[in-house]
Design a protein around this motif. Structure first.
Motif, PDB file in Angstrom:
ATOM      1  N   PRO A  12      63.522 -30.574  50.509  1.00 35.25           N
ATOM      2  CA  PRO A  12      63.087 -31.204  49.251  1.00 35.25           C
ATOM      3  C   PRO A  12      62.349 -30.258  48.307  1.00 35.25           C
ATOM      4  O   PRO A  12      62.287 -30.514  47.100  1.00 35.25           O
ATOM      5  N   GLU A  13      61.833 -29.159  48.814  1.00 33.86           N
ATOM      6  CA  GLU A  13      61.138 -28.204  47.943  1.00 33.86           C
ATOM      7  C   GLU A  13      62.092 -27.577  46.924  1.00 33.86           C
ATOM      8  O   GLU A  13      61.677 -27.114  45.859  1.00 33.86           O
ATOM      9  N   ILE A  14      63.375 -27.592  47.209  1.00 30.55           N
ATOM     10  CA  ILE A  14      64.372 -27.038  46.298  1.00 30.55           C
ATOM     11  C   ILE A  14      64.512 -27.915  45.050  1.00 30.55           C
ATOM     12  O   ILE A  14      64.800 -27.411  43.966  1.00 30.55           O
ATOM     13  N   ILE A  15      64.288 -29.209  45.178  1.00 30.32           N
ATOM     14  CA  ILE A  15      64.401 -30.124  44.037  1.00 30.32           C
ATOM     15  C   ILE A  15      63.459 -29.702  42.915  1.00 30.32           C
ATOM     16  O   ILE A  15      63.843 -29.661  41.746  1.00 30.32           O
ATOM     17  N   GLU A  16      62.230 -29.365  43.263  1.00 26.12           N
ATOM     18  CA  GLU A  16      61.274 -28.921  42.248  1.00 26.12           C
ATOM     19  C   GLU A  16      61.756 -27.648  41.562  1.00 26.12           C
ATOM     20  O   GLU A  16      61.648 -27.497  40.346  1.00 26.12           O
ATOM     21  N   LYS A  17      62.329 -26.745  42.341  1.00 29.99           N
ATOM     22  CA  LYS A  17      62.848 -25.503  41.763  1.00 29.99           C
ATOM     23  C   LYS A  17      64.040 -25.777  40.847  1.00 29.99           C
ATOM     24  O   LYS A  17      64.200 -25.117  39.821  1.00 29.99           O
ATOM     25  N   GLN A  19      64.440 -28.547  39.128  1.00 32.43           N
ATOM     26  CA  GLN A  19      63.863 -29.153  37.932  1.00 32.43           C
ATOM     27  C   GLN A  19      63.240 -28.102  37.021  1.00 32.43           C
ATOM     28  O   GLN A  19      63.296 -28.224  35.801  1.00 32.43           O
ATOM     29  N   ASN A  20      62.658 -27.061  37.615  1.00 32.22           N
ATOM     30  CA  ASN A  20      62.033 -25.992  36.834  1.00 32.22           C
ATOM     31  C   ASN A  20      63.039 -24.968  36.328  1.00 32.22           C
ATOM     32  O   ASN A  20      62.703 -24.118  35.512  1.00 32.22           O
ATOM     33  N   GLY A  21      64.258 -25.008  36.851  1.00 30.00           N
ATOM     34  CA  GLY A  21      65.282 -24.068  36.433  1.00 30.00           C
ATOM     35  C   GLY A  21      65.208 -22.715  37.119  1.00 30.00           C
ATOM     36  O   GLY A  21      65.835 -21.761  36.677  1.00 30.00           O
ATOM     37  N   THR A  22      64.457 -22.632  38.218  1.00 23.46           N
ATOM     38  CA  THR A  22      64.352 -21.360  38.932  1.00 23.46           C
ATOM     39  C   THR A  22      65.473 -21.154  39.942  1.00 23.46           C
ATOM     40  O   THR A  22      65.664 -20.042  40.433  1.00 23.46           O
ATOM     41  N   VAL A  23      66.214 -22.219  40.274  1.00 23.61           N
ATOM     42  CA  VAL A  23      67.413 -22.112  41.110  1.00 23.61           C
ATOM     43  C   VAL A  23      68.498 -22.967  40.463  1.00 23.61           C
ATOM     44  O   VAL A  23      68.222 -23.819  39.624  1.00 23.61           O
ATOM     45  N   SER A  24      69.736 -22.729  40.865  1.00 24.05           N
ATOM     46  CA  SER A  24      70.839 -23.529  40.342  1.00 24.05           C
ATOM     47  C   SER A  24      71.742 -23.956  41.483  1.00 24.05           C
ATOM     48  O   SER A  24      71.671 -23.409  42.584  1.00 24.05           O
TER      49      SER A  24
END
Length: 51
Positions: A12-17, A19-24
């Protein structure tokens, strides 16, 4: 798509990333990516939404 959803449920920590646009999400269109982010932002049971 199902594999991506399962991965996001397990990490779930990937969801925040996302949302922030740091991962795709490679392999998904922009519309699909936005839909995934929306579902995880609004739903407490995202897998239920996709099944």
């Amino acid at each position: 798509m199902q594999q991506i959803i399962r991965f996001l449920v397990e990490h779930p920590e990937i969801i925040e990333k996302l949302q922030n646009g740091t991962v795709s999400l490679i392999g998904l269109s922009e519309v699909e990516g936005k839909a995934v982010i929306k579902v995880f932002s609004e739903s407490t049971t995202p897998l239920g939404y996709w099944m």
